[in-house]
Design an enzyme around this catalytic site. Structure first.
Site, short mmCIF file in Angstrom:
data_model
loop_
_atom_site.label_atom_id
_atom_site.label_comp_id
_atom_site.label_asym_id
_atom_site.label_seq_id
_atom_site.Cartn_x
_atom_site.Cartn_y
_atom_site.Cartn_z
N LYS A 192 1.78 -3.60 6.69
CA LYS A 192 2.22 -3.56 5.28
C LYS A 192 3.72 -3.28 5.23
O LYS A 192 4.48 -3.92 4.51
CB LYS A 192 1.46 -2.47 4.51
CG LYS A 192 -0.02 -2.72 4.33
CD LYS A 192 -0.31 -3.96 3.49
CE LYS A 192 -1.79 -4.10 3.19
NZ LYS A 192 -2.10 -5.35 2.48
N TYR B 177 -2.27 -1.03 10.97
CA TYR B 177 -2.52 -1.61 9.62
C TYR B 177 -1.35 -1.24 8.70
O TYR B 177 -0.76 -2.08 8.05
CB TYR B 177 -3.85 -1.09 9.05
CG TYR B 177 -3.92 -1.16 7.55
CD1 TYR B 177 -3.65 -0.04 6.77
CD2 TYR B 177 -4.22 -2.36 6.90
CE1 TYR B 177 -3.69 -0.10 5.38
CE2 TYR B 177 -4.25 -2.43 5.52
CZ TYR B 177 -3.98 -1.30 4.77
OH TYR B 177 -4.01 -1.37 3.39
N SER C 267 0.83 -1.20 0.00
CA SER C 267 0.00 0.00 0.00
C SER C 267 0.86 1.25 0.00
O SER C 267 1.96 1.25 0.56
CB SER C 267 -0.88 0.00 1.26
OG SER C 267 -1.47 1.26 1.46
C1 WQD Z 1 -9.71 9.06 1.35
C2 WQD Z 1 -9.99 10.53 1.59
C3 WQD Z 1 -10.23 11.12 3.91
C4 WQD Z 1 -13.88 8.71 4.48
C5 WQD Z 1 -6.72 4.08 3.34
C6 WQD Z 1 -5.49 3.27 3.63
C7 WQD Z 1 -4.95 2.68 2.36
C8 WQD Z 1 -6.00 1.83 1.74
C9 WQD Z 1 -7.22 2.70 1.43
C10 WQD Z 1 -7.10 -0.20 2.52
C11 WQD Z 1 -9.23 11.12 2.76
C12 WQD Z 1 -11.55 11.31 3.17
C13 WQD Z 1 -12.74 9.32 3.97
C14 WQD Z 1 -15.00 9.50 4.84
C15 WQD Z 1 -13.80 11.46 4.14
N1 WQD Z 1 -6.24 0.74 2.62
N2 WQD Z 1 -12.71 10.66 3.80
N3 WQD Z 1 -14.92 10.87 4.67
O1 WQD Z 1 -7.26 6.96 4.14
O2 WQD Z 1 -6.51 7.53 1.75
O3 WQD Z 1 -6.37 5.18 2.54
O4 WQD Z 1 -7.68 3.29 2.67
O5 WQD Z 1 -7.55 -0.76 1.56
O6 WQD Z 1 -3.82 1.87 2.67
O7 WQD Z 1 -4.48 4.13 4.16
O8 WQD Z 1 -8.61 6.20 2.14
O9 WQD Z 1 -10.98 6.36 1.53
O10 WQD Z 1 -10.36 6.36 3.99
O11 WQD Z 1 -9.88 8.37 2.60
O12 WQD Z 1 -13.74 12.70 4.00
O13 WQD Z 1 -16.07 9.01 5.30
O14 WQD Z 1 -11.37 10.69 1.91
O15 WQD Z 1 -10.00 12.17 4.83
O16 WQD Z 1 -8.89 12.46 2.44
P1 WQD Z 1 -7.16 6.58 2.70
P2 WQD Z 1 -10.03 6.77 2.59
#
Ligand code: WQD
Length: 363
Positions: free
Chosen positions: A179, A175, A150
């Site tokens: 990785k 998590y 990741s």
């Molecule tokens: C994306 C953006 C949030 C939810 C993580 C892991 C990565 C991979 C994918 C697992 C950010 C914003 C999110 C919400 C929001 N792991 N957000 N409201 O954190 O980039 O990556 O998930 O498969 O390894 O690190 O993904 O989709 O959680 O967030 O505003 O309800 O959306 O702040 O900017 P992230 P995400």
């Protein structure tokens, strides 16, 4: 058909979101697939959906075992059974083959927030499962592995876009540390034993669904990730999207990520599998699009794709979030001949198609 000779591939976590899409692409490329999955975060219905997508000839090349890879004896039995099948084929004139030509390793817990609450379970499952898998692979002379890593191993980057030479930094949650640590385990294994052939695929943000709408992302409980939450809001399961912060140093103040279509990602695994034949050592590839999109841009794109004006509320930042990250994916294009093709609009279209056809997911 496969760019190279068809392979026999073990896919751990092959009933999961990325795993199931990769199994579809592997089968359609002519490879044989054995899925091991404990179904702790996947529905058994996925297997039938895969068969419906690929058809009878390809699904005859797919075997499933409900196995927790931390159960080393059960995992070993899967290799023994595959060895017996390979020997039978050899007696039938087919040259003798190892039980598997390679392993693609997805199996693991993956919820960032949950990992903070349950670090012991995350380290036991993700690291323990990987160590069990590597011991069983070595015992059966299977030393080729593609690992589902990741972009989180880059931590909060000093500069973007991120290349494979960008420094690995401190993870911000257990998590992410699993990785980070599994990459190190596989790197040390390859350094100690030249038989090992390791590819580390660093994903950015996988979203979307197979265009058939038969398989897609189906997180348990309240989605941690943005797009499944947006999709569930659009279909009426959630009241509004909670935007975690609009005060980041980005054009519209919301977080920027490199969203990649899960089918593009799956095809990247097939390209890596076929590229690595006959190689040794460790190779790292970023699998992203090279384009960053903000939270508000994603919500807007999803509203356009679904025809639903997705409601959202702006809230404070989520602990551990970074302002922006996106990939320089040119190495995968240069070396693997792979490049992401789907646009954000395609990703939202396919995610909506899946969610609207399966409002409650697989169940
Ligand atoms: C994306 C953006 C949030 C939810 C993580 C892991 C990565 C991979 C994918 C697992 C950010 C914003 C999110 C919400 C929001 N792991 N957000 N409201 O954190 O980039 O990556 O998930 O498969 O390894 O690190 O993904 O989709 O959680 O967030 O505003 O309800 O959306 O702040 O900017 P992230 P995400």
């Amino acid at each position: 058909m496969a760019e190279s000779a068809p392979q026999s591939v073990l896919v751990t976590g092959g009933a999961g979101f990325i795993g199931s899409h990769t199994v579809v692409e592997l089968l359609q490329a002519g490879h044989a697939v054995t899925i091991v999955d404990d179904l702790s975060n996947a529905s058994p219905k996925v297997l039938d959906r895969i068969a419906r997508i690929v058809g009878p000839e390809a699904s005859a090349r797919c075997t499933f075992h409900e196995v927790d890879i931390t159960d080393e004896a059960a995992l070993d039995a899967v290799f023994v059974e595959a060895e017996a099948k390979a020997a039978a084929r050899a007696r039938g004139g087919d040259e003798s083959r190892p039980p598997f030509d390679a392993v693609i390793h997805f199996a693991g817990f993956k919820a960032v927030g949950e990992s903070v609450q349950k670090p012991l379970e995350y380290y036991s499952n993700n690291l323990g499962g990987t160590l069990s898998l590597c011991r069983v692979m070595r015992a059966h002379d299977v030393c080729s592995i593609v690992f589902s890593s990741s972009s989180t191993v880059y931590g909060d980057p000093d500069e973007v876009p991120l290349t494979e030479l960008s420094p690995k930094k401190m993870a911000t949650n257990p998590y992410g540390w699993t990785k980070w640590m599994i990459e190190q385990i596989l790197t040390d294994l390859a350094a100690a034993d030249e038989r090992w052939d390791v590819v580390l695929l660093r994903y950015f943000n996988p979203i979307g669904a197979h265009p058939s709408g038969l398989i897609g992302e189906d997180p348990k409980g309240i989605p941690n990730n943005l797009v499944p939450y947006v999709a569930q809001t659009a279909v009426g399961r959630r009241d509004a999207v909670h935007v975690f912060g609009d005060d980041y140093p980005t054009p519209d103040g919301t977080g920027i990520r490199d969203y990649i279509h899960v089918v593009d990602l799956a095809r990247g695994h097939v390209a890596a599998l076929e590229w690595m034949v006959g190689r040794h050592g460790v190779e790292i590839f970023n699998l992203g699009t090279g384009t960053g999109s903000s939270v508000l841009e994603v919500i807007r794109a999803f509203s356009e794709a679904s025809g639903v004006d997705v409601p959202y509320v702006i809230e404070g930042r989520r602990a551990g979030d970074i302002a922006r990250n996106f990939a320089d994916a040119s190495k995968a294009e240069r070396e693997l001949g792979w490049k992401a093709e789907f646009t954000l609009a395609d990703m939202c279209r396919d995610s909506w198609n899946w969610q609207s056809k399966n409002p409650e997911g697989f169940e």
